[in-house]
Design a protein around this motif. Structure first.
Motif, PDB file in Angstrom:
ATOM      1  N   HIS A  11     -12.757  20.692  24.712  1.00 26.00           N
ATOM      2  CA  HIS A  11     -13.111  19.403  25.309  1.00 26.00           C
ATOM      3  C   HIS A  11     -13.650  18.397  24.292  1.00 26.00           C
ATOM      4  CE1 HIS A  11     -12.629  21.692  28.882  1.00 26.00           C
ATOM      5  NE2 HIS A  11     -13.784  22.314  28.817  1.00 26.00           N
ATOM      6  N   SER A  18     -16.124  17.108  31.412  1.00 32.04           N
ATOM      7  CA  SER A  18     -16.817  15.818  31.505  1.00 32.04           C
ATOM      8  C   SER A  18     -17.436  15.426  30.157  1.00 32.04           C
ATOM      9  CB  SER A  18     -17.890  15.873  32.587  1.00 32.04           C
ATOM     10  OG  SER A  18     -18.905  16.776  32.212  1.00 32.04           O
ATOM     11  N   TYR A  19     -17.578  16.394  29.270  1.00 36.22           N
ATOM     12  CA  TYR A  19     -18.139  16.111  27.938  1.00 36.22           C
ATOM     13  C   TYR A  19     -17.010  15.922  26.927  1.00 36.22           C
ATOM     14  CZ  TYR A  19     -22.768  17.608  29.508  1.00 36.22           C
ATOM     15  OH  TYR A  19     -23.962  17.714  30.157  1.00 36.22           O
ATOM     16  N   ASP A  20     -17.227  14.999  26.015  1.00 40.08           N
ATOM     17  CA  ASP A  20     -16.262  14.897  24.910  1.00 40.08           C
ATOM     18  C   ASP A  20     -16.967  14.837  23.563  1.00 40.08           C
ATOM     19  OD1 ASP A  20     -17.349  12.375  24.965  1.00 40.08           O
ATOM     20  OD2 ASP A  20     -15.439  11.336  24.688  1.00 40.08           O
ATOM     21  N   TRP A  34     -18.674   7.074  23.527  1.00 42.89           N
ATOM     22  CA  TRP A  34     -18.176   8.412  23.873  1.00 42.89           C
ATOM     23  C   TRP A  34     -18.400   8.661  25.357  1.00 42.89           C
ATOM     24  CZ3 TRP A  34     -21.254  10.962  19.258  1.00 42.89           C
ATOM     25  CH2 TRP A  34     -20.656  10.563  18.048  1.00 42.89           C
ATOM     26  N   LYS A  35     -17.602   9.606  25.904  1.00 43.18           N
ATOM     27  CA  LYS A  35     -17.667   9.843  27.353  1.00 43.18           C
ATOM     28  C   LYS A  35     -19.025  10.445  27.753  1.00 43.18           C
ATOM     29  CE  LYS A  35     -14.646  12.792  29.124  1.00 43.18           C
ATOM     30  NZ  LYS A  35     -13.379  13.393  29.577  1.00 43.18           N
ATOM     31  N   LYS A  36     -19.318  11.581  27.249  1.00 40.60           N
ATOM     32  CA  LYS A  36     -20.588  12.253  27.551  1.00 40.60           C
ATOM     33  C   LYS A  36     -20.932  13.180  26.384  1.00 40.60           C
ATOM     34  CE  LYS A  36     -22.871  14.437  31.493  1.00 40.60           C
ATOM     35  NZ  LYS A  36     -22.651  15.209  32.708  1.00 40.60           N
ATOM     36  N   THR A  37     -22.205  13.208  26.026  1.00 32.22           N
ATOM     37  CA  THR A  37     -22.609  13.952  24.819  1.00 32.22           C
ATOM     38  C   THR A  37     -23.588  15.073  25.181  1.00 32.22           C
ATOM     39  OG1 THR A  37     -22.433  11.890  23.597  1.00 32.22           O
ATOM     40  CG2 THR A  37     -23.589  13.696  22.502  1.00 32.22           C
ATOM     41  N   SER A  39     -24.082   8.216  23.854  1.00 32.53           N
ATOM     42  CA  SER A  39     -22.781   7.974  24.495  1.00 32.53           C
ATOM     43  C   SER A  39     -22.582   6.479  24.735  1.00 32.53           C
ATOM     44  CB  SER A  39     -22.692   8.728  25.828  1.00 32.53           C
ATOM     45  OG  SER A  39     -22.866  10.098  25.618  1.00 32.53           O
TER      46      SER A  39
END
Lengths: 488, 415
Positions: free
Chosen positions: B120, B64-66, B89-92, B84
């Motif tokens: 990831h 779930s993190y990128d 960004w998706k999730k930090t 994010s």
């Protein structure tokens, strides 16, 4: 290598035991002996391989002297000269490594000379293996022992349980044990006692002695800088160091005996509840027993012992204690400590003489209160004298002793009382309770190890002590503390 | 004989249990969640980032993190949700290492390597602290004693440092009893590094603490401190010696093996990850009190990173130390390093607009502006600063040269 290191416990000791019994049980006694000597030399060389040569040369020399003294039909004069040469050579070696710097420093100080000598590193255990070998050559001269096999001789000197800090063993009490077939076969009873005593010793060292050291060392450091210290801290340092040394040294002695028993060898007891001594003479029969025995047999008796009248006897005692102090270290604090013990023994001798001749007291008889008072007086003296033993300078020791009975003592006691708890003092109380209330290992186990098996409760008890010690070594693995007697 | 065998068996069995029992207990409770998420008690997270980051990477850094944030305590106030949102960004996840040591750069690198190894991570926000010049060529892999390197390598054999550890055993006991020391604001009688929080997103956001004590927080105190006055005296003295041309010229010859051997290699080995390297807006007086030699190394380091940025497509390099509206104004700082969390928000916005990028082409211009500012710097004192009203204050306190905030930026800032 230290008995309290993980490498020793998990690798060196198991391998040396397995190797010894695997080889020995198949009848290869010489190979098993060679294995044990090799292990012992490895054990010694772990500290500094460079000094392996020194111990080997020392052994070769003393073995040769011993063979000459016991084999050749020399005239008495020649034998005496040979013995004098052997003993003085040993003392010269010890003198060079241990006392040369001290001698030169003081020569420069008192005579205002400018001699320079590089700092000589004291080889580990030199005081012990030198004394052990002096005892051997003297015994060989007297015809009390003989050894014609160099390998056996090496084992006698280097047997690793006793190599670094004693006990100082006699050739005649060690080698007959290695002459027996059964020593080379695994002995479960001896092993059981061995691991039990070893565990107790390890616990004393790792859990008790090293813990209290954390409270003692900072106070002595401050004292050396003449930084003001509180009365409570002065007492913590004074009592704490005595207890640290007690558990450190008795822990080492137990571990040495325990390891010896794992090999099926009984080493002489070196420690017998010295803080329960009723006088200073008694103390020296209980503290570092084999050192006291050495001084008695190879110094006090040759000086004349008690055969030349009361005054000479007291003088001899004083000389022995002075040299005992110097043996412990090349420094004025050790000399002063030796002088204090010498004076205490002389005073005790005079007092006993006075009681016998003037008061007609029977010294074998004493009341409970009398004994208690004697123990207390001896304990207080020993503890106070140990401050000089521990301090780096006499000034530093005086700084601590001067604070013991300062004007702030009552207010500090009240502060401790009102705070309800003091880490250092509660530890000291706990250690004192062990010292004075629990019988020592020699009494519990060593005397019985050839007679009966210990019960299962001892297995549980000692394994818990072993696990506690390993917990400290493994889980608090920041520093592994050397044994204090390694310094001597 | 059987009795003796039983004795030996019982002895070694109990000893083995006694020794391995605590380690098994640690494995089960696992306070830093190195091996698994907490399942006995609700998860708690330690402010001791050197340990906790390893647990966060192992147990929480999933697909779930990128993105991750790497840096010192200066980067702790990044709001990961806001980062994010602004960057897309998706999730930090924030994986900072505070309480910096001289080995901080190496420690940043190890944390980053471990996070990248999960596969990831597509975006990295990486703070390049001026202390990166401290890494000596023969200490490229050295870490401080505080740093548990064994939790960041691939070997499991050295994990005994964690499992057989008295402190971790005690923490495990506290954890299972639900008695871990929770984050305290004032009057703690235990050490900062012993504090635990139930939300790792808010972990170590020290600005939250400062905001709670607005009337006497670090910012308020620092702007009146004797320390700042001492800086002022030093800066006045140093300014005369500061030689802009010498620094610019000599910085061309600076070389850091850490940048080439470690940073650049890592970037090259992760072509699918974009690295956003940035120079944090540390106050100008921090640089101004440095001697020329230190500034040569600092500018040399930045120049070298700018070159790395031009060599690798997956690198963007930003320098926020020329935002003089902020860096010349002591009101934004609580000491010689740490700035207000609004500054973190602000630089993320600028980064998302691709402002303040530095490359080999514009490096000299950037450096000239930066050094010229130091040459003319005056430390300003403000009697009262309302940090909640930071934005309107910015325009009033422009000091020295600097780039102008565009209308678009202002609009963005005001949002």
């Amino acid at each position: 290598m230290l008995f309290n290191s993980l490498f020793f416990i998990f690798v060196f000791l198991p391998l040396s035991l397995v190797g010894f019994f695997l080889i020995g049980s198949r009848g290869h006694h010489r190979v098993a002996t060679a294995w044990l000597v090799a292990c012992s030399l490895f054990f010694y060389g772990w500290w500094n391989p460079a000094y392996l040569g020194l111990i080997l040369v020392s052994m070769l020399f003393n073995y040769a002297m011993g063979v000459q003294l016991s084999m050749r039909a020399f005239s008495l004069l020649k034998k005496k000269l040979l013995l004098a040469f052997a003993v003085s050579s040993n003392l010269a070696l010890l003198g060079y490594y241990k006392y040369a710097n001290f001698f030169v420093d003081n020569l420069n100080l008192f005579l205002d000379t400018g001699f320079t000598l590089e700092k000589i590193i004291l080889p580990l255990a030199i005081s012990f293996f030198t004394f052990q070998q002096i005892a051997y050559v003297v015994d060989a001269y007297k015809g009390e022992t003989r050894e014609y096999n160099f390998l056996h001789y090496c084992l006698f000197v280097t047997f690793f349980p006793q190599l670094i800090a004693g006990p100082i063993v006699h050739h005649r009490e060690m080698m007959p044990q290695f002459a027996k077939d059964e020593t080379y076969r695994f002995n479960a009873r001896s092993f059981v006692f061995g691991i039990t005593i070893f565990s107790i010793g390890l616990f004393k060292k790792v859990v008790l002695a090293d813990d209290i050291a954390g409270y003692v060392n900072p106070v002595f450091s401050l004292a050396e800088q003449l930084t003001p210290i509180s009365t409570v801290d002065a007492w913590v340092a004074t009592l704490g160091y005595s207890l640290q040394l007690y558990f450190d040294f008795s822990g080492y002695a137990d571990m040495a005996i325990g390891i010896g028993l794992m090999f099926g060898v009984l080493l002489p007891n070196n420690f017998n509840s010295p803080f329960l001594s009723i006088n200073i003479n008694d103390f020296w029969r209980r503290w570092h027993i084999t050192l006291g025995r050495f001084f008695r047999e190879y110094l006090y008796i040759p000086l004349g012992g008690s055969r030349k009248g009361f005054l000479v006897t007291q003088l001899n005692i004083f000389i022995v204690m002075l040299l005992s102090g110097l043996w412990h270290g090349a420094g004025w604090t050790f000399v002063f400590w030796g002088v204090l013990h010498g004076l205490a023994m002389v005073i005790n001798g005079v007092w006993r003489q006075f009681r016998v001749s003037a008061c007609r007291h029977d010294l074998t008889q004493s009341t409970f209160v009398g004994r208690l008072l004697s123990i207390l007086i001896t304990f207080v003296f020993v503890v106070l004298a140990f401050v000089y033993f521990r301090a780096e300078t006499i000034t530093g020791a005086n700084h601590i002793l001067a604070r013991l009975f300062s004007e702030t003592i009552w207010s500090e006691i009240q502060a401790v009382y009102s705070s309800g708890y003091n880490n250092a003092l509660s530890r000291i109380a706990f250690l004192m309770a062990i010292v004075f209330l629990i019988p020592n290992v020699a009494r519990i186990y060593v005397a019985k190890c050839r007679l009966s098996d210990p019960s299962m409760i001892h297995a549980i008890f000692s394994s818990l002590l072993f696990a506690c010690s390993l917990y400290v070594l493994l889980y608090k693995a920041n520093v592994i503390h050397e044994f204090l007697y390694f310094n001597f | 004989m059987d009795n003796r065998r039983s004795y030996i068996f019982v002895f070694f069995l109990l000893a083995a249990l006694g020794v391995t029992g605590p380690a098994l207990f640690v494995l089960l409770v696992d306070p830093y969640q190195i091996y698994h998420k907490s399942f006995i008690q609700p998860a708690m997270f330690s402010v001791n980032e050197r340990y906790q980051s390893a647990g966060l990477i192992n147990s929480y850094l999933d697909e779930s993190y990128d993105a991750i944030i790497i840096g010192s305590s200066l980067s702790e106030n990044f709001n990961t949700e806001q980062v994010s949102r602004v960057t897309g960004w998706k999730k930090t996840m924030r994986l900072t290492v505070n309480a910096s040591t001289s080995e901080m750069p190496q420690e940043h690198l190890l944390v980053l390597q471990k996070a990248l190894a999960t596969g990831h991570i597509k975006h990295v926000l990486w703070e390049i602290h001026p202390k990166y010049i401290w890494v000596k060529d023969d200490q490229l892999d050295q870490v401080s004693e505080k740093f548990p390197e064994y939790l960041y390598n691939e070997s499991v054999f050295d994990d005994y440092h964690y499992l057989f550890n008295d402190d971790v055993v005690k923490l495990s006991i506290k954890n299972i009893l639900g008695q871990l020391d929770t984050l305290c604001e004032n009057g703690c009688n235990y050490e900062w590094s012993h504090q635990w929080l139930d939300n790792f997103e808010a972990l170590n956001q020290w600005m939250l603490r400062e905001k709670l004590n607005e009337k006497n927080n670090g910012f308020h105190r620092f702007s009146r401190s004797a320390k700042l006055k001492a800086y002022d005296t030093k800066i006045r003295k140093n300014k005369a010696d500061l030689d802009v041309n010498e620094i610019l010229e000599k910085s061309r010859f600076y070389h850091s093996s850490f940048i080439t051997e470690r940073v650049e290699r890592l970037i090259a080995n992760n072509p699918d990850t974009h690295f956003n390297l940035y120079i944090p807006p540390i106050p100008s007086f921090f640089y101004a009190e440095k001697k020329n030699g230190n500034l040569i190394a600092t500018m040399g380091l930045y120049r070298q990173i700018a070159k790395v940025g031009s060599k690798h497509k997956n690198v963007s390099f930003y320098a926020f130390n020329n935002l003089f509206q902020i860096t010349n104004n002591v009101a934004f700082y609580k000491d010689e390093h740490h700035y207000h969390s609004d500054v973190n928000d602000y630089i993320v916005k600028r980064m998302s607009l691709d402002l303040d990028r530095v490359s080999p082409e514009n490096f000299d211009q950037y450096a000239l502006v930066f050094l010229s500012n130091l040459k003319t710097l005056e430390v300003q004192f403000f009697d009262k600063v309302d940090l909640n009203k930071l934005e309107p204050e910015i325009d009033k306190r422009v000091i020295g040269a600097g780039d102008n905030i565009t209308d678009a930026e202002k609009k963005d800032w005001q949002q």
